[in-house]
Design a protein around this motif. Structure first.
Motif, mmCIF file in Angstrom:
data_model
loop_
_atom_site.group_PDB
_atom_site.id
_atom_site.type_symbol
_atom_site.label_atom_id
_atom_site.label_comp_id
_atom_site.label_asym_id
_atom_site.label_seq_id
_atom_site.Cartn_x
_atom_site.Cartn_y
_atom_site.Cartn_z
ATOM 1 N N THR A 234 0.854 -1.535 -0.007
ATOM 2 C CA THR A 234 -0.323 -0.543 -0.060
ATOM 3 C C THR A 234 0.505 1.358 -0.112
ATOM 4 O O THR A 234 1.627 1.263 -0.006
ATOM 5 N N CYS A 235 0.503 2.002 -0.088
ATOM 6 C CA CYS A 235 1.155 3.892 -0.109
ATOM 7 C C CYS A 235 0.866 4.466 1.524
ATOM 8 O O CYS A 235 1.670 4.962 1.548
ATOM 9 N N GLY A 236 0.465 3.456 2.227
ATOM 10 C CA GLY A 236 1.538 3.283 3.835
ATOM 11 C C GLY A 236 0.319 4.780 4.366
ATOM 12 O O GLY A 236 1.020 5.550 4.786
ATOM 13 N N GLN A 237 -0.731 4.844 4.096
ATOM 14 C CA GLN A 237 -1.284 6.512 4.471
ATOM 15 C C GLN A 237 -2.642 6.417 4.933
ATOM 16 O O GLN A 237 -3.422 6.728 5.994
ATOM 17 N N ASP A 238 -2.825 4.905 5.677
ATOM 18 C CA ASP A 238 -4.244 4.768 6.299
ATOM 19 C C ASP A 238 -3.644 4.401 7.790
ATOM 20 O O ASP A 238 -3.072 3.280 7.926
ATOM 21 N N THR A 239 -4.152 4.490 8.599
ATOM 22 C CA THR A 239 -3.998 4.576 9.900
ATOM 23 C C THR A 239 -4.217 3.929 11.140
ATOM 24 O O THR A 239 -4.076 3.523 11.303
ATOM 25 N N VAL A 240 -5.095 2.852 10.479
ATOM 26 C CA VAL A 240 -6.112 1.908 10.784
ATOM 27 C C VAL A 240 -4.801 0.932 10.329
ATOM 28 O O VAL A 240 -4.689 0.347 11.480
ATOM 29 N N ASN A 252 3.014 -9.450 19.628
ATOM 30 C CA ASN A 252 3.867 -10.721 19.789
ATOM 31 C C ASN A 252 5.532 -10.543 20.328
ATOM 32 O O ASN A 252 6.220 -10.525 20.113
ATOM 33 N N ASN A 253 5.271 -8.909 21.040
ATOM 34 C CA ASN A 253 5.827 -8.858 22.027
ATOM 35 C C ASN A 253 7.559 -8.239 20.654
ATOM 36 O O ASN A 253 8.833 -8.104 21.721
ATOM 37 N N ASP A 254 7.264 -8.071 19.740
ATOM 38 C CA ASP A 254 8.605 -7.431 19.216
ATOM 39 C C ASP A 254 8.351 -6.036 19.672
ATOM 40 O O ASP A 254 7.890 -4.622 18.422
ATOM 41 N N TYR A 255 8.999 -5.669 20.725
ATOM 42 C CA TYR A 255 8.652 -4.032 20.678
ATOM 43 C C TYR A 255 9.227 -3.437 20.435
ATOM 44 O O TYR A 255 9.183 -2.288 19.279
ATOM 45 N N ASN A 256 11.235 -3.643 19.799
ATOM 46 C CA ASN A 256 11.658 -2.614 19.284
ATOM 47 C C ASN A 256 10.926 -3.000 17.292
ATOM 48 O O ASN A 256 11.029 -1.597 17.246
ATOM 49 N N LEU A 257 10.163 -3.326 17.148
ATOM 50 C CA LEU A 257 9.636 -3.656 15.738
ATOM 51 C C LEU A 257 8.769 -2.728 15.878
ATOM 52 O O LEU A 257 8.147 -1.354 15.308
ATOM 53 N N ALA A 258 7.746 -2.769 16.636
ATOM 54 C CA ALA A 258 6.550 -2.207 16.940
ATOM 55 C C ALA A 258 7.088 -0.479 16.990
ATOM 56 O O ALA A 258 6.914 0.755 16.430
ATOM 57 N N LEU A 259 8.550 -0.096 17.915
ATOM 58 C CA LEU A 259 8.924 1.022 17.951
ATOM 59 C C LEU A 259 9.850 1.429 16.647
ATOM 60 O O LEU A 259 8.488 2.721 16.134
ATOM 61 N N HIS A 260 10.037 1.086 16.049
ATOM 62 C CA HIS A 260 10.927 1.245 14.140
ATOM 63 C C HIS A 260 9.604 1.702 13.185
ATOM 64 O O HIS A 260 9.419 2.929 13.171
ATOM 65 N N CYS A 261 8.356 1.052 13.795
ATOM 66 C CA CYS A 261 7.075 0.506 12.967
ATOM 67 C C CYS A 261 6.747 2.502 12.778
ATOM 68 O O CYS A 261 6.261 3.222 12.101
ATOM 69 N N PHE A 262 6.614 2.513 14.777
ATOM 70 C CA PHE A 262 5.884 3.793 15.283
ATOM 71 C C PHE A 262 6.721 4.936 13.983
ATOM 72 O O PHE A 262 6.451 6.084 13.643
ATOM 73 N N GLN A 263 8.080 4.583 14.588
ATOM 74 C CA GLN A 263 9.259 6.053 13.858
ATOM 75 C C GLN A 263 9.351 5.905 12.589
ATOM 76 O O GLN A 263 8.489 7.017 12.269
ATOM 77 N N ASP A 264 9.009 4.528 11.983
ATOM 78 C CA ASP A 264 8.766 5.147 10.392
ATOM 79 C C ASP A 264 7.001 6.384 9.763
ATOM 80 O O ASP A 264 6.938 6.798 8.966
ATOM 81 N N MET A 265 6.576 5.415 10.780
ATOM 82 C CA MET A 265 5.397 6.208 10.691
ATOM 83 C C MET A 265 5.577 7.950 10.165
ATOM 84 O O MET A 265 4.620 8.530 10.272
ATOM 85 N N GLN A 266 6.550 8.213 12.113
ATOM 86 C CA GLN A 266 5.849 9.884 11.782
ATOM 87 C C GLN A 266 7.057 10.722 10.954
ATOM 88 O O GLN A 266 6.558 11.018 10.157
ATOM 89 N N GLN A 267 7.789 9.342 10.488
ATOM 90 C CA GLN A 267 9.098 10.198 9.283
ATOM 91 C C GLN A 267 8.173 10.178 7.814
ATOM 92 O O GLN A 267 9.000 11.543 7.315
ATOM 93 N N GLY A 268 6.769 9.341 8.403
ATOM 94 C CA GLY A 268 6.268 9.103 7.253
ATOM 95 C C GLY A 268 5.330 10.429 6.055
ATOM 96 O O GLY A 268 5.249 10.637 5.420
ATOM 97 N N ASP A 269 5.493 11.362 7.436
ATOM 98 C CA ASP A 269 5.128 12.625 7.282
ATOM 99 C C ASP A 269 3.964 12.494 6.272
ATOM 100 O O ASP A 269 3.807 13.604 5.293
ATOM 101 N N CYS A 270 2.325 11.945 6.566
ATOM 102 C CA CYS A 270 1.565 11.729 5.535
ATOM 103 C C CYS A 270 0.741 12.255 6.579
ATOM 104 O O CYS A 270 -0.839 11.887 6.129
ATOM 105 N N GLY A 271 0.619 13.159 7.109
ATOM 106 C CA GLY A 271 -0.437 13.529 8.240
ATOM 107 C C GLY A 271 -0.946 12.812 8.653
ATOM 108 O O GLY A 271 -2.774 13.125 9.219
ATOM 109 N N LEU A 272 -0.320 12.302 9.909
ATOM 110 C CA LEU A 272 -1.400 11.428 10.440
ATOM 111 C C LEU A 272 -1.015 11.807 11.527
ATOM 112 O O LEU A 272 0.128 11.859 12.108
ATOM 113 N N ASP A 273 -1.775 11.266 12.621
ATOM 114 C CA ASP A 273 -2.033 11.483 14.141
ATOM 115 C C ASP A 273 -1.271 10.924 15.179
ATOM 116 O O ASP A 273 -0.983 9.786 14.354
#
Length: 273
Positions: A234-240, A252-273
RNA sequence: GUUCCUUGUGCC
């Protein structure tokens, strides 16, 4: 008459139920013959504004005035009673529907299936579904499937899904989102994959609801890699979808992955909250 | 002219 009804409906739809009611009563007092449309408009007004008891009272009043409630009346009533209601209430409304022989109306029946399912009476939902028999449309199937999903009855849902395919009812995007939730509820990864194949074949991969449901299914069934894979398509624009992914990793207790994922989302700069 | 039936994640 028509313009009076429009006025009542206008008040009612915009939250001015009191004004609608005043107008309604004024008309009654002046001896104007109020037809179903007027009654339905007022009932819908009360329903929309959360006054389910008042809506029901009006229905009984219609009855006592020898008016004949129709499918529109009951669709409004059921809408009012669809949130946090008890099965007994739905049963009562159902009995009135039977009295007026409106159970043959497919929209009324579909709404009943939905409301029964949502209030925990899945067996009653199924009875209505079976009564519809030949007359049911894709919405009937969808309402039944989501009802099963909400009760974690994934196998029953999947059986229905299979059956509708057999008798030639085309699943739509609602069907796919619902059946995916159902199979997630029983962690049936194999069933989920079968549905995934069908989604591709039937061309629903462009729908965000369907796609996020697929992702969620993979997450819940313990296969976050697959969810990740879908996400990358996908284009990674959907918050859900982001949330599904992040919670999946956390789950799945992959907190590092979760965190990285979260950071990616913030860097994505696509107007997400 | 009135109602228009069913679907996604997390947080609360």
């Amino acid at each position: 008459m028509v313009s009076w009804n429009v006025l009542i409906a206008g008040y009612a739809q915009n939250g001015y139920v009191h004004e609608a009611d005043c107008l309604f009563q004024q008309m009654q007092q002046e001896g104007i013959e109020l037809d179903n449309v007027a009654w339905n408009a007022l009932i819908a007004g009360y329903s929309l504004n959360g006054h389910s008891h008042k809506a029901f009272k009006l229905l009984l009043q219609m009855d006592s005035l020898c008016m004949k409630p129709d499918s529109v009346t009951f669709l409004s009533i059921l809408k009012a009673w669809s949130v946090f209601t008890r099965p007994e209430n739905v049963c009562l409304i159902h009995s009135l529907i039977l009295e007026w022989e409106l159970h043959v109306d497919v929209m009324v029946a579909n709404t009943l299936i939905d409301v029964y399912g949502k209030c925990g009476s899945i067996d009653d939902a199924r009875r209505v579904f079976d009564m519809l028999n030949i007359k049911h449309n894709v919405v009937s199937w969808n309402a039944m499937i989501i009802g099963y999903a909400q009760h974690s009855l994934g196998q029953e849902a999947f059986d229905l899904f299979t059956k509708m395919g057999c008798i030639g009812v085309e699943p739509d995007k609602f069907t796919y989102a619902s059946i995916l939730k159902a199979v997630s509820s029983i962690l049936a990864l194999d069933h989920g994959k079968l549905v995934h194949d069908q989604v591709i074949k039937s061309g629903f991969q462009g729908d965000v609801f369907v796609w996020s449901s697929l992702m969620d299914m993979y997450v819940k069934c313990g296969s976050p890699e697959d969810a990740q894979r879908l996400f990358l398509q996908t284009c990674g624009q959907d918050t859900v979808m982001w949330n599904a992914l992040i919670s999946g990793h956390a789950y799945n207790n992959d907190y590092n992955l979760a965190l990285h994922c979260f950071q990616d989302m913030q860097q994505g700069d696509c107007g997400l909250d």
